[in-house]
Design a protein around this motif. Sequence first.
Motif, PDB file in Angstrom:
ATOM      1  N   GLU A 197       0.828  -4.798  -6.033  1.00  0.00           N
ATOM      2  CA  GLU A 197       1.113  -3.357  -5.980  1.00  0.00           C
ATOM      3  C   GLU A 197      -0.190  -2.580  -6.012  1.00  0.00           C
ATOM      4  O   GLU A 197      -0.729  -2.264  -7.069  1.00  0.00           O
ATOM      5  N   CYS A 198      -0.678  -2.286  -4.811  1.00  0.00           N
ATOM      6  CA  CYS A 198      -1.988  -1.629  -4.682  1.00  0.00           C
ATOM      7  C   CYS A 198      -1.835  -0.114  -4.679  1.00  0.00           C
ATOM      8  O   CYS A 198      -2.644   0.597  -5.278  1.00  0.00           O
ATOM      9  N   GLY A 199      -0.821   0.402  -4.009  1.00  0.00           N
ATOM     10  CA  GLY A 199      -0.656   1.856  -3.931  1.00  0.00           C
ATOM     11  C   GLY A 199       0.707   2.210  -3.379  1.00  0.00           C
ATOM     12  O   GLY A 199       1.454   1.339  -2.918  1.00  0.00           O
ATOM     13  N   MET A 200       1.064   3.473  -3.444  1.00  0.00           N
ATOM     14  CA  MET A 200       2.391   3.934  -2.995  1.00  0.00           C
ATOM     15  C   MET A 200       2.240   5.174  -2.132  1.00  0.00           C
ATOM     16  O   MET A 200       2.738   6.255  -2.460  1.00  0.00           O
ATOM     17  N   LEU A 201       1.531   5.003  -1.021  1.00  0.00           N
ATOM     18  CA  LEU A 201       1.188   6.121  -0.142  1.00  0.00           C
ATOM     19  C   LEU A 201       2.375   6.963   0.295  1.00  0.00           C
ATOM     20  O   LEU A 201       2.237   8.168   0.489  1.00  0.00           O
ATOM     21  N   SER A 202       3.536   6.349   0.425  1.00  0.00           N
ATOM     22  CA  SER A 202       4.679   7.094   0.965  1.00  0.00           C
ATOM     23  C   SER A 202       5.085   8.233   0.036  1.00  0.00           C
ATOM     24  O   SER A 202       5.721   9.187   0.471  1.00  0.00           O
ATOM     25  N   GLY A 203       4.712   8.145  -1.245  1.00  0.00           N
ATOM     26  CA  GLY A 203       5.130   9.190  -2.174  1.00  0.00           C
ATOM     27  C   GLY A 203       4.054  10.205  -2.497  1.00  0.00           C
ATOM     28  O   GLY A 203       4.298  11.173  -3.214  1.00  0.00           O
ATOM     29  N   TYR A 204       2.852  10.017  -1.986  1.00  0.00           N
ATOM     30  CA  TYR A 204       1.753  10.890  -2.425  1.00  0.00           C
ATOM     31  C   TYR A 204       1.956  12.339  -1.984  1.00  0.00           C
ATOM     32  O   TYR A 204       1.641  13.267  -2.712  1.00  0.00           O
ATOM     33  N   LEU A 205       2.489  12.519  -0.770  1.00  0.00           N
ATOM     34  CA  LEU A 205       2.652  13.890  -0.276  1.00  0.00           C
ATOM     35  C   LEU A 205       4.091  14.383  -0.379  1.00  0.00           C
ATOM     36  O   LEU A 205       4.356  15.564  -0.206  1.00  0.00           O
ATOM     37  N   GLY A 206       5.033  13.463  -0.645  1.00  0.00           N
ATOM     38  CA  GLY A 206       6.441  13.881  -0.611  1.00  0.00           C
ATOM     39  C   GLY A 206       7.170  13.506  -1.877  1.00  0.00           C
ATOM     40  O   GLY A 206       6.568  13.251  -2.921  1.00  0.00           O
ATOM     41  N   GLU A 207       8.485  13.447  -1.753  1.00  0.00           N
ATOM     42  CA  GLU A 207       9.343  13.113  -2.877  1.00  0.00           C
ATOM     43  C   GLU A 207       9.240  11.619  -3.167  1.00  0.00           C
ATOM     44  O   GLU A 207       9.048  10.819  -2.266  1.00  0.00           O
ATOM     45  N   SER A 208       9.434  11.231  -4.423  1.00  0.00           N
ATOM     46  CA  SER A 208       9.429   9.806  -4.718  1.00  0.00           C
ATOM     47  C   SER A 208      10.760   9.202  -4.237  1.00  0.00           C
ATOM     48  O   SER A 208      11.787   9.884  -4.206  1.00  0.00           O
ATOM     49  N   TYR A 209      10.726   7.943  -3.855  1.00  0.00           N
ATOM     50  CA  TYR A 209      11.872   7.266  -3.243  1.00  0.00           C
ATOM     51  C   TYR A 209      12.529   6.378  -4.297  1.00  0.00           C
ATOM     52  O   TYR A 209      11.841   5.654  -5.020  1.00  0.00           O
ATOM     53  N   GLN A 239      -6.253  11.480   6.262  1.00  0.00           N
ATOM     54  CA  GLN A 239      -5.936  10.108   5.845  1.00  0.00           C
ATOM     55  C   GLN A 239      -4.520  10.029   5.276  1.00  0.00           C
ATOM     56  O   GLN A 239      -3.747   9.132   5.615  1.00  0.00           O
ATOM     57  N   LEU A 240      -4.162  10.986   4.426  1.00  0.00           N
ATOM     58  CA  LEU A 240      -2.819  10.966   3.833  1.00  0.00           C
ATOM     59  C   LEU A 240      -1.742  11.117   4.900  1.00  0.00           C
ATOM     60  O   LEU A 240      -0.626  10.620   4.752  1.00  0.00           O
ATOM     61  N   GLU A 241      -2.085  11.815   5.980  1.00  0.00           N
ATOM     62  CA  GLU A 241      -1.107  12.024   7.059  1.00  0.00           C
ATOM     63  C   GLU A 241      -1.114  10.897   8.089  1.00  0.00           C
ATOM     64  O   GLU A 241      -0.395  10.958   9.081  1.00  0.00           O
ATOM     65  N   GLY A 242      -1.957   9.901   7.896  1.00  0.00           N
ATOM     66  CA  GLY A 242      -1.940   8.738   8.775  1.00  0.00           C
ATOM     67  C   GLY A 242      -2.775   8.885  10.034  1.00  0.00           C
ATOM     68  O   GLY A 242      -2.606   8.120  10.983  1.00  0.00           O
ATOM     69  N   LYS A 243      -3.708   9.849  10.057  1.00  0.00           N
ATOM     70  CA  LYS A 243      -4.481  10.048  11.285  1.00  0.00           C
ATOM     71  C   LYS A 243      -5.672   9.093  11.384  1.00  0.00           C
ATOM     72  O   LYS A 243      -6.305   9.010  12.423  1.00  0.00           O
ATOM     73  N   ASN A 244      -5.963   8.403  10.300  1.00  0.00           N
ATOM     74  CA  ASN A 244      -7.121   7.498  10.336  1.00  0.00           C
ATOM     75  C   ASN A 244      -6.733   6.108  10.837  1.00  0.00           C
ATOM     76  O   ASN A 244      -5.652   5.614  10.567  1.00  0.00           O
ATOM     77  N   ASN A 297       0.823  -1.215   0.000  1.00  0.00           N
ATOM     78  CA  ASN A 297       0.000   0.000   0.000  1.00  0.00           C
ATOM     79  C   ASN A 297       0.852   1.257   0.000  1.00  0.00           C
ATOM     80  O   ASN A 297       0.321   2.350  -0.190  1.00  0.00           O
ATOM     81  N   VAL A 298       2.173   1.108   0.263  1.00  0.00           N
ATOM     82  CA  VAL A 298       2.953   2.315   0.565  1.00  0.00           C
ATOM     83  C   VAL A 298       4.165   2.562  -0.323  1.00  0.00           C
ATOM     84  O   VAL A 298       4.641   3.687  -0.407  1.00  0.00           O
ATOM     85  N   GLY A 299       4.713   1.538  -0.990  1.00  0.00           N
ATOM     86  CA  GLY A 299       5.900   1.729  -1.829  1.00  0.00           C
ATOM     87  C   GLY A 299       7.114   2.148  -1.001  1.00  0.00           C
ATOM     88  O   GLY A 299       7.251   1.798   0.171  1.00  0.00           O
ATOM     89  N   GLY A 300       8.025   2.899  -1.632  1.00  0.00           N
ATOM     90  CA  GLY A 300       9.165   3.504  -0.947  1.00  0.00           C
ATOM     91  C   GLY A 300      10.074   2.517  -0.237  1.00  0.00           C
ATOM     92  O   GLY A 300      10.339   1.404  -0.712  1.00  0.00           O
ATOM     93  N   ALA A 301      10.570   2.950   0.931  1.00  0.00           N
ATOM     94  CA  ALA A 301      11.548   2.155   1.676  1.00  0.00           C
ATOM     95  C   ALA A 301      10.954   0.821   2.137  1.00  0.00           C
ATOM     96  O   ALA A 301      11.688  -0.170   2.299  1.00  0.00           O
ATOM     97  N   THR A 302       9.647   0.780   2.328  1.00  0.00           N
ATOM     98  CA  THR A 302       9.001  -0.475   2.758  1.00  0.00           C
ATOM     99  C   THR A 302       9.046  -1.497   1.625  1.00  0.00           C
ATOM    100  O   THR A 302       9.303  -2.683   1.842  1.00  0.00           O
ATOM    101  N   LEU A 303       8.830  -1.031   0.418  1.00  0.00           N
ATOM    102  CA  LEU A 303       8.919  -1.925  -0.747  1.00  0.00           C
ATOM    103  C   LEU A 303      10.345  -2.456  -0.888  1.00  0.00           C
ATOM    104  O   LEU A 303      10.561  -3.645  -1.162  1.00  0.00           O
ATOM    105  N   GLU A 304      11.299  -1.587  -0.654  1.00  0.00           N
ATOM    106  CA  GLU A 304      12.710  -2.003  -0.728  1.00  0.00           C
ATOM    107  C   GLU A 304      12.994  -3.120   0.293  1.00  0.00           C
ATOM    108  O   GLU A 304      13.622  -4.132  -0.037  1.00  0.00           O
ATOM    109  N   ALA A 305      12.499  -2.943   1.515  1.00  0.00           N
ATOM    110  CA  ALA A 305      12.705  -3.972   2.552  1.00  0.00           C
ATOM    111  C   ALA A 305      12.004  -5.272   2.163  1.00  0.00           C
ATOM    112  O   ALA A 305      12.515  -6.373   2.422  1.00  0.00           O
TER     113      ALA A 305
END
Length: 339
Positions: A246-258, A323-328, A225-233
Amino acid sequence: MAPVKNGQVILNEVPKAGIIPGQTTVYREENLDIDATPLNGGFLVKTLTFSIDPVIFGRMKGPPPFGYTLGGPINNLGGGRVLRSEHPSFKVGDLVTGMMNFEEYVVVPAAQASMFETVDSSISLSARMGAAGLSGKTAYYGWKAYAPPSSKGNVCFVSSGAGAVGSIVIQLAKRDGYKVIASAGTDEKVSTMKDLGADVAFNYKTTATKDVLAKEGLINVYWDNVGGATLEAAIDAAAPRAHFIECGMLSGYLGESYHIKNLFMTIPKEVQLHGFIAVGWMEENWGREFRETMPKLIASGEIKYKEELIKGLDKAAEAVTAQLEGKNVGKPVLIVADE
Ligand SMILES: NC(=O)c1ccc[n+]([C@@H]2O[C@H](COP(=O)([O-])OP(=O)(O)OC[C@H]3O[C@@H](n4cnc5c(N)ncnc54)[C@H](OP(=O)(O)O)[C@@H]3O)[C@@H](O)[C@H]2O)c1
């Protein structure tokens, strides 16, 4: 009847980084004569709920047809009660769900009626936005399409496991006999994931994902759901011929791509990457099965769900940002009216 207030959420500006409520979107009110507004063969719905999803932010950035029209209302899966109808398939009093403009009253044109469905009240309308709605469908279709039937000992890793989609994936994986590892960003979410059946649940902000995956075994399925460093691990911990959904890449939606540094390892490990969108051919294959099974599993409590109800159409932009900030925890659902 005198005209009523019809609140609307309008895309006012294409967002650069995040959403700024009142600037990116504006909430405005117009008057609408609900008895006289022309239906032209369609039907009029009083909106009760909207599904809040990360894709709303993505659609604010892109041009139509995927993106929203600048200056027009945003839209997403919603639910409501039919107040007037000129369409043979929908009658006054029906509870319906479908893609709706963020408005208190929505006229559904006849040409779009086939994208709506009538639902019963065996489960709440808010559940039909989440576990029995787009989030549940995403989990169900992706899982059915790409997760191999488990043989004993198969391991599935789910990121954003306390979210709307991830919380359903955990349960589908457990039902299929997987050992489930799940990650999320708060300790409260870790408890939620354990309650949902995860065998190993951890807070990725306080525990390194790679350490957990190294300890808990090679993974056969990664629900990403998140991509980024988690996908790497997850690539480092992938079993040979693992399936990465590969459902989504939440880690990049608000910031820089990893930059994923070990993507090459998907070749010798023969990792199978399955990107998907939960519409189209997936809906054709599993839509009916989903509608026949998921509401019953939810009603019986066999599939559990958590939801966060946010009151007020004017809070739409804040709800997407939260939701994008993880408060949900679980599914965010906007409540527009009680009835
Ligand atoms: N392919 C499709 O058809 C389809 C359809 C619907 C949704 N999706 C995708 O499915 C994914 C899940 O959607 P959802 O509606 O269930 O959202 P969600 O998981 O309920 O909510 C978003 C969560 O993402 C987590 N997050 C935010 N930034 C993160 C980061 N940098 N690293 C790791 N986690 C981060 C936050 O939780 P934490 O506290 O854990 O950080 C936040 O609560 C999204 O990527 C969405 O785009 C795909």
